[in-house]
Design a protein around this motif. Structure first.
Motif, PDB file in Angstrom:
ATOM      1  N   ARG A  53      28.481  43.581  35.089  1.00  0.00           N
ATOM      2  CA  ARG A  53      28.859  42.877  33.864  1.00  0.00           C
ATOM      3  C   ARG A  53      28.355  41.436  33.794  1.00  0.00           C
ATOM      4  O   ARG A  53      28.704  40.708  32.870  1.00  0.00           O
ATOM      5  CB  ARG A  53      30.381  42.889  33.714  1.00  0.00           C
ATOM      6  CG  ARG A  53      30.967  44.285  33.536  1.00  0.00           C
ATOM      7  CD  ARG A  53      32.489  44.245  33.461  1.00  0.00           C
ATOM      8  NE  ARG A  53      33.046  45.533  33.091  1.00  0.00           N
ATOM      9  CZ  ARG A  53      33.271  46.524  33.959  1.00  0.00           C
ATOM     10  NH1 ARG A  53      32.990  46.354  35.251  1.00  0.00           N
ATOM     11  NH2 ARG A  53      33.784  47.675  33.539  1.00  0.00           N
ATOM     12  N   SER A  54      27.565  41.025  34.760  1.00  0.00           N
ATOM     13  CA  SER A  54      27.028  39.665  34.755  1.00  0.00           C
ATOM     14  C   SER A  54      25.547  39.723  35.111  1.00  0.00           C
ATOM     15  O   SER A  54      25.168  40.373  36.094  1.00  0.00           O
ATOM     16  CB  SER A  54      27.784  38.796  35.767  1.00  0.00           C
ATOM     17  OG  SER A  54      27.339  37.456  35.708  1.00  0.00           O
ATOM     18  N   TYR A  55      24.726  39.023  34.311  1.00  0.00           N
ATOM     19  CA  TYR A  55      23.277  39.159  34.447  1.00  0.00           C
ATOM     20  C   TYR A  55      22.583  37.798  34.501  1.00  0.00           C
ATOM     21  O   TYR A  55      23.097  36.804  33.992  1.00  0.00           O
ATOM     22  CB  TYR A  55      22.709  39.953  33.262  1.00  0.00           C
ATOM     23  CG  TYR A  55      23.539  41.157  32.892  1.00  0.00           C
ATOM     24  CD1 TYR A  55      23.480  42.329  33.628  1.00  0.00           C
ATOM     25  CD2 TYR A  55      24.400  41.117  31.797  1.00  0.00           C
ATOM     26  CE1 TYR A  55      24.251  43.431  33.303  1.00  0.00           C
ATOM     27  CE2 TYR A  55      25.180  42.214  31.454  1.00  0.00           C
ATOM     28  CZ  TYR A  55      25.102  43.366  32.212  1.00  0.00           C
ATOM     29  OH  TYR A  55      25.885  44.459  31.882  1.00  0.00           O
ATOM     30  N   THR A  56      21.402  37.802  35.090  1.00  0.00           N
ATOM     31  CA  THR A  56      20.555  36.608  35.053  1.00  0.00           C
ATOM     32  C   THR A  56      19.843  36.577  33.696  1.00  0.00           C
ATOM     33  O   THR A  56      19.952  37.517  32.906  1.00  0.00           O
ATOM     34  CB  THR A  56      19.509  36.637  36.181  1.00  0.00           C
ATOM     35  OG1 THR A  56      18.542  37.662  35.904  1.00  0.00           O
ATOM     36  CG2 THR A  56      20.166  36.912  37.534  1.00  0.00           C
ATOM     37  N   MET A 107      30.143  40.713  27.843  1.00  0.00           N
ATOM     38  CA  MET A 107      28.972  40.582  28.719  1.00  0.00           C
ATOM     39  C   MET A 107      27.656  40.744  27.961  1.00  0.00           C
ATOM     40  O   MET A 107      26.591  40.380  28.453  1.00  0.00           O
ATOM     41  CB  MET A 107      29.042  41.603  29.872  1.00  0.00           C
ATOM     42  CG  MET A 107      28.719  43.024  29.522  1.00  0.00           C
ATOM     43  SD  MET A 107      29.996  43.856  28.510  1.00  0.00           S
ATOM     44  CE  MET A 107      31.374  43.912  29.638  1.00  0.00           C
ATOM     45  N   GLU A 110      25.369  37.842  27.659  1.00  0.00           N
ATOM     46  CA  GLU A 110      24.496  37.511  28.786  1.00  0.00           C
ATOM     47  C   GLU A 110      23.348  38.503  28.917  1.00  0.00           C
ATOM     48  O   GLU A 110      22.270  38.157  29.401  1.00  0.00           O
ATOM     49  CB  GLU A 110      25.282  37.529  30.102  1.00  0.00           C
ATOM     50  CG  GLU A 110      26.258  36.410  30.303  1.00  0.00           C
ATOM     51  CD  GLU A 110      26.881  36.473  31.693  1.00  0.00           C
ATOM     52  OE1 GLU A 110      26.283  37.084  32.603  1.00  0.00           O
ATOM     53  OE2 GLU A 110      27.971  35.908  31.863  1.00  0.00           O
ATOM     54  N   ALA A 192      23.563  39.278  38.322  1.00  0.00           N
ATOM     55  CA  ALA A 192      23.692  37.872  38.699  1.00  0.00           C
ATOM     56  C   ALA A 192      24.352  37.717  40.064  1.00  0.00           C
ATOM     57  O   ALA A 192      24.343  36.634  40.644  1.00  0.00           O
ATOM     58  CB  ALA A 192      24.489  37.122  37.646  1.00  0.00           C
ATOM     59  N   SER A 195      27.496  43.613  43.531  1.00  0.00           N
ATOM     60  CA  SER A 195      28.511  44.479  42.929  1.00  0.00           C
ATOM     61  C   SER A 195      28.652  45.723  43.787  1.00  0.00           C
ATOM     62  O   SER A 195      27.659  46.392  44.080  1.00  0.00           O
ATOM     63  CB  SER A 195      28.110  44.863  41.500  1.00  0.00           C
ATOM     64  OG  SER A 195      29.083  45.696  40.914  1.00  0.00           O
TER      65      SER A 195
END
Length: 211
Positions: A53-56, A107, A110, A192, A195
Motif C-alpha cells: 500500500r505504499s510506493y516510491t 494509497m 501514491e 516503498a 512487506s
C-alpha cells in the motif's frame, strides 16, 4: 582524399554509437522484467506475495504493464468467454480523485498506476451463468497481482463490486458503459518498504471427501 576518409570514419563511429544507445534504451525495460523474475518459482511468488500500500515515485514502464495485463488475460475463464476488461489509469488527477473519494483507497494517491478490472456482462454467459464474469475477472486480478510481485512490483486489490455506491462512483469517474461493471481497483507501484505476507495456513479449514 584523406580528409574524406576521416569524415566517413567519424560518421561510421557516430552511427554505431547512436545504434547502441537506441538498442540499449529499447531493451532496458525488457531486461528489467526478466531480471526481476529470474530464479523465482511459481510457488515462491504465491507464498511471498502480500498487499503493498505504499510506493516510491518510480514510474512503471509500458513493458512491465504489458507483462501484467498479459498475465491477467492468461487466467481461466468460463466457456472461454473472457469477459474481463481493464482500465489502466496513469492520470495523476484521476488517481488522486480515487484516493480522496475512498478512504480505503488512499494509497492510489501514491501509486503511479492503477488498473480497474471490470466485467463485460454482454460478453459473459447467459442465464444462470451470467455472474461467472465475477469469477473470471477475479482470476485475472489474482494473476495480475502475482505477476506484479514476480517482477518486483507491489500491488493491492481494493474491492468495488458488488457495493452499488462504489460501482456507480467508478462508472461516473471512468465513463464506463452500462454493460461494464468495475470489480476492483488495483494500485501498482514499486514498494516503498518491506512487506511480509500473513500466515493464512489453517489445516482446520480443510475437509476431505465430505464435510
Amino acid at each position: 582524399m584523406k580528409h574524406s576518409a576521416l569524415i566517413i570514419i567519424l560518421l561510421a563511429i557516430g552511427l554505431v554509437f547512436v545504434s547502441y544507445k537506441w538498442v540499449s534504451v529499447s531493451t532496458t525495460s525488457a531486461t528489467e522484467v526478466a531480471d526481476a523474475s529470474s530464479g523465482a518459482t511459481a510457488i515462491d511468488v504465491i507464498m511471498t506475495r502480500s498487499s503493498v500500500r505504499s510506493y516510491t515515485d518510480r514510474d512503471i514502464s509500458k513493458e512491465c504493464m504489458d507483462t501484467l495485463l498479459r498475465a491477467a488475460m492468461a487466467a481461466p475463464t468460463a466457456a472461454n468467454k473472457q469477459p474481463w476488461r481493464f482500465v489502466v489509469i496513469r492520470d495523476r488527477e484521476t488517481l488522486n480523485s480515487i484516493g480522496d473519494k475512498f478512504e480505503w483507497m488512499k494509497m492510489m494517491k501514491e501509486a503511479p498506476v492503477a488498473v480497474v478490472v471490470c466485467g463485460d456482462i454482454n460478453s459473459s454467459l447467459e442465464g444462470a451463468g451470467r455472474e461467472y464474469w465475477v469469477q473470471d475477472a477475479s482470476a485475472a486480478s489474482e494473476n495480475l497481482l502475482l505477476a506484479a510481485h514476480a517482477i518486483g512490483l507491489g500491488a493491492v486489490w481494493c474491492g468495488v463490486y458488488p457495493i452499488p455506491e462504489r460501482v456507480m462512483e467508478f462508472r461516473e469517474l471512468l465513463a464506463l458503459p452500462d454493460s461494464i461493471i468495475p470489480l476492483n481497483c488495483i494500485g501498482i507501484g514499486y514498494p516503498a518498504g518491506d512487506s511480509s505476507p500473513k500466515d493464512k495456513w489453517k489445516p482446520e479449514y480443510i475437509h476431505f471427501d465430505k464435510w
